[in-house]
Design an enzyme around this catalytic site. Structure first.
Site, mmCIF file in Angstrom:
data_model
loop_
_atom_site.group_PDB
_atom_site.id
_atom_site.type_symbol
_atom_site.label_atom_id
_atom_site.label_comp_id
_atom_site.label_asym_id
_atom_site.label_seq_id
_atom_site.Cartn_x
_atom_site.Cartn_y
_atom_site.Cartn_z
ATOM 1 N N ALA A 164 3.398 19.728 13.102
ATOM 2 C CA ALA A 164 2.271 19.953 14.011
ATOM 3 C C ALA A 164 2.494 19.213 15.325
ATOM 4 O O ALA A 164 2.148 19.724 16.405
ATOM 5 C CB ALA A 164 0.969 19.493 13.361
ATOM 6 N N ARG A 187 1.368 20.057 -6.004
ATOM 7 C CA ARG A 187 0.320 19.301 -5.324
ATOM 8 C C ARG A 187 -0.968 19.279 -6.141
ATOM 9 O O ARG A 187 -1.337 20.271 -6.785
ATOM 10 C CB ARG A 187 0.064 19.900 -3.942
ATOM 11 C CG ARG A 187 1.297 19.931 -3.051
ATOM 12 C CD ARG A 187 1.016 20.522 -1.709
ATOM 13 N NE ARG A 187 0.048 19.723 -0.965
ATOM 14 C CZ ARG A 187 -0.345 20.006 0.277
ATOM 15 N NH1 ARG A 187 0.134 21.057 0.894
ATOM 16 N NH2 ARG A 187 -1.231 19.240 0.880
ATOM 17 N N ASP A 206 5.221 26.608 14.791
ATOM 18 C CA ASP A 206 5.920 27.037 13.579
ATOM 19 C C ASP A 206 6.520 28.426 13.713
ATOM 20 O O ASP A 206 7.475 28.758 13.003
ATOM 21 C CB ASP A 206 4.959 27.020 12.387
ATOM 22 C CG ASP A 206 4.714 25.615 11.854
ATOM 23 O OD1 ASP A 206 5.404 24.679 12.299
ATOM 24 O OD2 ASP A 206 3.839 25.456 10.980
#
Length: 289
Positions: free
Chosen positions: A175, A47, A162
């Site tokens: 989410a 990333r 999670d």
């Protein structure tokens, strides 16, 4: 839920929603249970942010749009941020090895790893790889797919979000699943709290909390664990790893769309009603016992 002292014991229900590395999950399962911890999904995401001028030199105006790039053993997600000042890049690469660190899910890497992984891909992607920053963050993708929980309810303890169903990011809905969990839990706890005024004993309150959490598990576990499995599958689909779909773009779109529709077309109102009806039935059985 407000708790009142009824005798020498105070009931304290616990909802563990403390993330994919949940300590509550480890506490209720024990450290030796493989489901107590998340496991490496054999995939990493490299990333970074790229200056938009550099990104457009590689991709052209498509850099100004959110795009998923799919290919053999790799996939890429790009989208503009900060009013088109930067291009956010997440380069997903298959990894058949073990994650190198136990104490961190993020390690430092370099663009050379990405250049090598994408060397056989089109000129636009190769050009993008060349303008990536020299140093990148390599994120290990972990999930609960290989060792799913058999229940989210452990007496007066429940797991949600999670902590219950950590997922890879290929559907972008982890989410959202947590929000659905919260909606069902809030609905059930509110309903149960309305009944507590006439059921003041600790024994009854304990049973009611167990009924709430068991109802939550019955309503939410199937859908949320499907997401974990589907996200893992989507990641493989994006990398051309699903037999019979590798280079068939029509089948790729059909499979991806079916999964996305199942996520976004979910009838949340029906889910709430189902949870209320199921809890009502459990409480009626308890009252008759």
């Amino acid at each position: 839920m407000n708790e009142r002292r009824t005798d020498s014991v105070i009931l304290l229900p616990v909802i563990g929603c403390d993330g994919i590395k949940s300590r509550v999950r480890r506490a209720v399962l024990g450290p030796e249970d493989p489901a107590a911890v998340p496991h490496y999904a054999r995939e990493s995401a490299y990333r970074c942010l790229v200056d938009m001028d550099k990104a457009r030199s590689a991709l052209g105006d498509i850099a100004l749009e959110p795009v998923k790039w799919v290919g053999q053993n790799v996939s890429l997600v790009t989208y503009p941020i900060a009013q088109n000042k930067y291009l956010n890049v997440a380069a997903f690469i298959r990894d058949d090895g073990e994650w190198p660190r136990e104490d961190s899910q993020v390690v430092e890497s370099s663009k050379e790893d990405v250049i090598k992984a994408y060397a056989s891909h089109g000129p636009a992607i190769r050009a993008l790889c060349e303008v990536l920053p020299d140093k990148l963050s390599r994120w290990g993708l972990f999930d609960t797919c290989d060792h799913p929980l058999s229940t989210y309810a452990y007496g007066a303890v429940a797991l949600a979000g999670d902590a219950a169903h950590g997922s890879t990011p290929h559907h972008g809905s982890g989410a959202g699943m947590g929000v659905e969990d919260a909606l069902v839990l809030a609905t059930l706890l509110e309903k149960a709290s309305l009944d507590l005024s006439s059921h003041a004993t600790t024994t009854t309150k304990t049973k009611m909390i167990k009924d709430v959490f068991q109802t939550f598990d019955a309503v939410r576990r199937g859908r949320s664990q499907w997401l974990v499995q589907s996200s893992r599958y989507q990641g493989a689909l994006d990398k051309g790893e699903i037999e019979g779909i590798e280079r068939d773009f029509v089948k790729y779109i059909e499979s991806s769309s079916e999964r996305i529709d199942r996520i976004f077309d979910h009838d949340w109102k029906q889910m709430v009603q189902q949870s209320e009806d199921m809890l009502r039935g459990r409480l009626e059985v308890s009252a008759q016992a």
